[in-house]
Design a protein around this motif. Structure first.
Motif, PDB file in Angstrom:
ATOM      1  N   THR A  18       0.539  -0.339 -12.853  1.00 28.55           N
ATOM      2  CA  THR A  18      -0.554   0.632 -12.660  1.00 28.55           C
ATOM      3  C   THR A  18      -1.908  -0.068 -12.620  1.00 28.55           C
ATOM      4  OG1 THR A  18       0.808   2.134 -13.952  1.00 28.55           O
ATOM      5  CG2 THR A  18      -1.441   2.840 -13.522  1.00 28.55           C
TER       6      THR A  18
ATOM      7  N   SER B  47      -7.593  -0.566  -5.790  1.00 26.35           N
ATOM      8  CA  SER B  47      -8.525   0.514  -5.396  1.00 26.35           C
ATOM      9  C   SER B  47      -9.976   0.097  -5.623  1.00 26.35           C
ATOM     10  CB  SER B  47      -8.240   1.785  -6.197  1.00 26.35           C
ATOM     11  OG  SER B  47      -6.868   2.071  -6.172  1.00 26.35           O
TER      12      SER B  47
ATOM     13  N   ILE C  58      -2.517  -1.640  -9.255  1.00 33.15           N
ATOM     14  CA  ILE C  58      -2.879  -0.637  -8.233  1.00 33.15           C
ATOM     15  C   ILE C  58      -4.352  -0.248  -8.382  1.00 33.15           C
ATOM     16  CG2 ILE C  58      -2.466   1.746  -7.459  1.00 33.15           C
ATOM     17  CD1 ILE C  58       0.508   1.278  -8.338  1.00 33.15           C
ATOM     18  N   THR C  59      -4.784  -0.050  -9.650  1.00 35.41           N
ATOM     19  CA  THR C  59      -6.182   0.330  -9.891  1.00 35.41           C
ATOM     20  C   THR C  59      -7.122  -0.777  -9.424  1.00 35.41           C
ATOM     21  OG1 THR C  59      -5.356   1.487 -11.841  1.00 35.41           O
ATOM     22  CG2 THR C  59      -7.725   1.304 -11.638  1.00 35.41           C
TER      23      THR C  59
ATOM     24  N   ASN D   3       7.649   1.937  -7.261  1.00 32.05           N
ATOM     25  CA  ASN D   3       6.333   2.513  -7.518  1.00 32.05           C
ATOM     26  C   ASN D   3       5.774   3.105  -6.228  1.00 32.05           C
ATOM     27  OD1 ASN D   3       3.426   2.802  -7.943  1.00 32.05           O
ATOM     28  ND2 ASN D   3       3.785   1.733  -9.873  1.00 32.05           N
ATOM     29  N   ALA D   4       5.889   4.432  -6.098  1.00 30.93           N
ATOM     30  CA  ALA D   4       5.482   5.119  -4.860  1.00 30.93           C
ATOM     31  C   ALA D   4       4.002   4.902  -4.572  1.00 30.93           C
ATOM     32  CB  ALA D   4       5.787   6.608  -4.989  1.00 30.93           C
ATOM     33  N   GLU D   5       3.167   4.954  -5.629  1.00 34.42           N
ATOM     34  CA  GLU D   5       1.729   4.798  -5.454  1.00 34.42           C
ATOM     35  C   GLU D   5       1.387   3.435  -4.854  1.00 34.42           C
ATOM     36  OE1 GLU D   5      -2.350   5.957  -5.807  1.00 34.42           O
ATOM     37  OE2 GLU D   5      -0.498   7.105  -5.806  1.00 34.42           O
ATOM     38  N   GLY D   6       2.099   2.392  -5.323  1.00 32.26           N
ATOM     39  CA  GLY D   6       1.866   1.035  -4.791  1.00 32.26           C
ATOM     40  C   GLY D   6       2.155   0.975  -3.309  1.00 32.26           C
ATOM     41  N   TRP D   7       3.275   1.533  -2.876  1.00 34.35           N
ATOM     42  CA  TRP D   7       3.630   1.544  -1.446  1.00 34.35           C
ATOM     43  C   TRP D   7       2.634   2.370  -0.652  1.00 34.35           C
ATOM     44  CZ3 TRP D   7       6.837  -1.801   0.596  1.00 34.35           C
ATOM     45  CH2 TRP D   7       7.864  -2.354  -0.184  1.00 34.35           C
ATOM     46  N   TYR D   8       2.248   3.509  -1.227  1.00 31.09           N
ATOM     47  CA  TYR D   8       1.313   4.405  -0.510  1.00 31.09           C
ATOM     48  C   TYR D   8      -0.018   3.701  -0.284  1.00 31.09           C
ATOM     49  CZ  TYR D   8      -2.124   8.025   0.318  1.00 31.09           C
ATOM     50  OH  TYR D   8      -3.151   8.741   0.858  1.00 31.09           O
ATOM     51  N   GLN D   9      -0.577   3.095  -1.370  1.00 32.19           N
ATOM     52  CA  GLN D   9      -1.884   2.436  -1.249  1.00 32.19           C
ATOM     53  C   GLN D   9      -1.819   1.261  -0.271  1.00 32.19           C
ATOM     54  OE1 GLN D   9      -4.660   3.514  -2.252  1.00 32.19           O
ATOM     55  NE2 GLN D   9      -4.162   4.976  -3.873  1.00 32.19           N
TER      56      GLN D   9
ATOM     57  N   TYR E  22      -1.510  -4.620  -4.458  1.00 34.22           N
ATOM     58  CA  TYR E  22      -0.437  -3.646  -4.242  1.00 34.22           C
ATOM     59  C   TYR E  22       0.916  -4.363  -4.183  1.00 34.22           C
ATOM     60  CZ  TYR E  22      -4.463  -0.716  -3.200  1.00 34.22           C
ATOM     61  OH  TYR E  22      -5.678  -0.058  -3.275  1.00 34.22           O
TER      62      TYR E  22
END
Length: 301
Positions: free
Chosen positions: A260, A267, A263-264, A292-298, A282
């Motif tokens: 997490t 951003s 990822i932050t 980690n869906a957020e990692g792939w999305y970003q 990422y």
């Protein structure tokens, strides 16, 4: 040091008179203070062998066993002390603490109530009753207990801090800040109280004072990942992105496996106009946690 010398003196007394229960008992107390709990328990056992009705020895043995996490045995000792002296408020309170630690909250509460029936102004029993109410998810009741403890002893750091934590849970953020300030006035060297006050100020949308609190917390314990993350989050909110980036990297130094945080950081780099560098972050997050869906999305964004 002084305690070892005390043990030697008690040993000398015991050499002269083997059945000297008070010497065995004080030897046990010294071992307990030296954190040599096994030896403390043995000395209390010798005391009890000489004088089975030594309620203090049963109680002190129980306390040593609590520190060794031998909780069921500890409860038996407190029961013995109470059997000898039913109005032994300290043993009732200690019994409650041991039961609380075994998650037997209902019985713990009745032990604290018994201690308070004997001694209504028993600050520590009110405090422990409050902690138990919190564990039973009754924060309103917990606050009442802390208030009783504080009425008896207005300079109880633990009660002010716990009251603040409970008010934070109840979303009474102003009340929480007030309690933390009272705790800090008593002991400004506690990491947790500064971090919690910072959390309350964040909730009150007061980022600058919150930042000061997280900095105070980090001055006490610079190896706290959570405090670096809290500081970074506030800096990010204040648009001080370079400083936020530095704080996130401090957190990563302490725990490189927190997906997490990576990822932050990604951003933050995007906001800083360094999107090219964010891809590495990422990728790091995905390598730590491939699901980690957020990692792939970003990364895609």
């Amino acid at each position: 040091g002084r305690l070892e010398e005390a043990v030697q003196s008690y040993d000398r007394a015991i050499e002269i008179r083997g059945d000297y229960d008070t010497a065995w008992y004080n030897k046990g107390l010294s071992y307990d203070r030296l954190k040599r709990y096994d030896e403390a328990v043995r000395a209390f056992d010798r005391t009890i062998a000489i004088k089975t009705t030594h309620e203090q020895a049963w109680n002190s043995k129980g306390l040593s066993l609590v520190k060794m996490n031998r909780l069921d045995e500890a409860v038996i000792c407190f029961d013995k002390a109470i059997e000898i002296k039913p109005a032994f408020d300290g043993a009732w309170c200690n019994r409650g603490v041991a039961l609380k630690l075994t998650k037997n909250y209902t019985d713990a509460l009745s032990s604290f109530d018994k201690a308070l029936e004997i001694r209504p102004e028993y600050e520590h029993a009110w405090y422990e009753r409050g902690l138990t109410m919190m564990l039973m998810n009754k924060p309103g009741e917990a606050v009442k207990c802390y208030d009783r403890a504080i009425t008896i002893n207005p300079s109880s750091f633990a009660a002010w801090k716990s009251k603040g934590e409970t008010l934070l849970r109840l979303n009474d953020h102003n009340g929480a800040v007030g309690s933390f300030d009272r705790a800090i006035a008593i002991d400004a060297g506690d990491f947790g109280v500064w971090a919690l006050k910072g959390d309350a100020l964040v909730a009150l949308e007061q980022p600058e004072p919150a930042l000061t609190c997280f900095e105070k917390a980090l001055a006490i314990d610079g190896a706290s990942e959570s405090a670096w993350l809290r500081k970074a989050s506030v800096l990010s909110r204040l648009e001080r992105l370079d400083k936020a980036f530095e704080s996130y990297m401090k957190a990563i130094d302490l725990n490189p496996k927190n997906a997490t945080t990576w990822i932050t950081v990604g951003s933050v780099l995007v906001k800083m106009g360094k999107a090219d560098r964010s891809i590495d972050c990422y990728d790091k997050a995905i390598s730590i946690d491939p699901k980690n869906a957020e990692g792939w999305y970003q990364k895609g964004a």
